[in-house]
Scaffold this active site. Structure first.
Site, PDB file in Angstrom:
ATOM      1  N   CYS A 105     -17.958  19.421   1.733  1.00  0.00           N
ATOM      2  CA  CYS A 105     -17.826  18.206   2.471  1.00  0.00           C
ATOM      3  C   CYS A 105     -17.657  18.339   3.896  1.00  0.00           C
ATOM      4  CB  CYS A 105     -17.117  17.150   1.596  1.00  0.00           C
ATOM      5  SG  CYS A 105     -17.576  15.345   2.397  1.00  0.00           S
ATOM      6  N   LYS A 144     -17.759  24.148  -4.730  1.00  0.00           N
ATOM      7  CA  LYS A 144     -19.065  23.544  -4.171  1.00  0.00           C
ATOM      8  C   LYS A 144     -19.088  24.009  -2.764  1.00  0.00           C
ATOM      9  CE  LYS A 144     -22.215  19.558  -4.207  1.00  0.00           C
ATOM     10  NZ  LYS A 144     -21.818  18.732  -2.897  1.00  0.00           N
TER      11      LYS A 144
END
Ligand code: FMN
Length: 325
Positions: A105, A144
């Protein structure tokens, strides 16, 4: 095409995951896609390891969960090694099926904290976090990532070797660089390069909105499965379509119209969240869902400008009354 993956000791069938998305991947959304069928793995939105232990499992909108929502991986963003053990203890109490580490992110608030994608700029720090995390749990651990600051095979290989060497069991790759916007087509071919670097299962993520996108992404990336984010809010039945057409799963979708699916989502919001939390979540979901209607912007605006849930529901019903099913 293999229709399952094994993540540590967990079978994921089919290898289709709902992405972690702030404000979208909550209990109501997770149940909705599950009811429509063929989602093999669910993720929460990102949760701060620092504050997680103080969240009330019964009342926190971040932690609300029904018994059927499994397997569910809780996504953490980490800033400090000292937060790890208590966050993991909390996830064990919550009966997590796995823990996902957010390393992709690029949000500005994570930059300030050195979390998300900013963690991979300091591999020594990332290693120490992973060592503590792996020691703290025997649950499946996933990470991720995005592709990095620039397309650099060497840097990706260093990151992948670090992740797999420190016990990560599943890797999701969002095929964009840190600075790339959603309007840019993802680099699915680079997900394929990452896939070749590791022996753990890889989920490809980014830009999958149809069965054709799914097929094309799998062909180009030769990933072991897919993670779908915005496409799941746009078409909550997308997992079911991909499950049937690509993985040969039996048809599960209970033949609901779009209006019925939207109504079911509202029902789930009302069931799972306190009254004051429902409208915000409906507003977040609706612009995506409205995208399949020719005049969907009318629905999105009608809900967006509503001040109560009752008003939003009434306006949505008015829209559906004048639209095709
Ligand atoms: C509203 C929104 C919130 C998101 N929140 C998160 C998050 O909490 N954690 C994360 O790793 N990625 C987050 N993402 C990124 C998605 O998980 C996914 O990687 C991205 O949307 C690309 O996939 P898609 O094209 O299928 O949407 C978010 C994306 C959106 C649109």
């Amino acid at each position: 095409m293999k229709n399952r993956i094994i993540v540590r000791n967990l079978e994921v069938l089919p290898p289709l995951a709902l992405a972690p998305m702030v404000g979208l991947s909550h209990s109501a959304m997770r149940s909705l896609v599950q009811e429509l069928g063929c989602v093999g793995l669910l993720f929460t939105e990102m949760l701060a390891a620092r504050t997680l232990p103080d969240e009330n499992a019964q009342h926190s909108p971040l932690l609300v969960r029904s018994a059927g929502e499994r397997p569910l991986f809780y996504q953490l963003f980490l800033t400090d090694t000292d937060d790890i053990e208590s966050a993991v203890r909390k996830l064990h109490q919550l009966n997590a099926q796995g823990i996902d580490l957010n390393l992709g992110c690029p949000a500005p608030n994570l930059r300030r904290l050195g979390a998300g994608c900013y963690l991979i700029r300091d591999l020594a720090r990332l290693r120490s976090l992973l060592v503590r995390l792996r020691r703290a749990t025997s649950l499946p651990l996933s990470a991720k990532i995005r592709l990095g600051d620039k397309l650099d095979q060497g840097a990706l290989a260093d990151l992948c070797h670090l992740l797999t060497g420190e016990g990560v069991d599943l890797l999701t790759v969002h095929g964009r660089l840190h600075g790339e916007k959603f309007c840019r087509k993802p680099h699915w071919e680079w997900i394929g390069k990452v896939k070749d670097m590791v022996s753990i299962p890889v989920l490809a993520n980014g830009g999958i909105f149809s069965v054709n996108d799914a097929r094309e992404c799998l062909r180009i990336s030769h990933a072991d499965g897919l993670m779908i984010g915005r496409g799941a809010a746009w078409r909550p039945w997308l997992f079911a379509d991909i499950g049937q057409e690509i993985y040969g799963m039996p048809p599960e979708r209970p033949g609901l119209s779009r209006k019925e699916i939207y109504s079911r989502f509202i029902e789930l919001l009302m069931e799972r969240f306190a009254k004051e939390r429902q409208l915000g979540r409906l507003k977040q979901f609706t612009p995506y869902f409205a995208g399949t209607y020719a005049f969907g912007h009318h629905l999105a605006t009608a809900v967006q400008t509503s001040t109560t849930m009752e008003q939003a529901v009434q306006r949505a019903n008015d829209f559906f009354a004048g639209s095709e099913a």
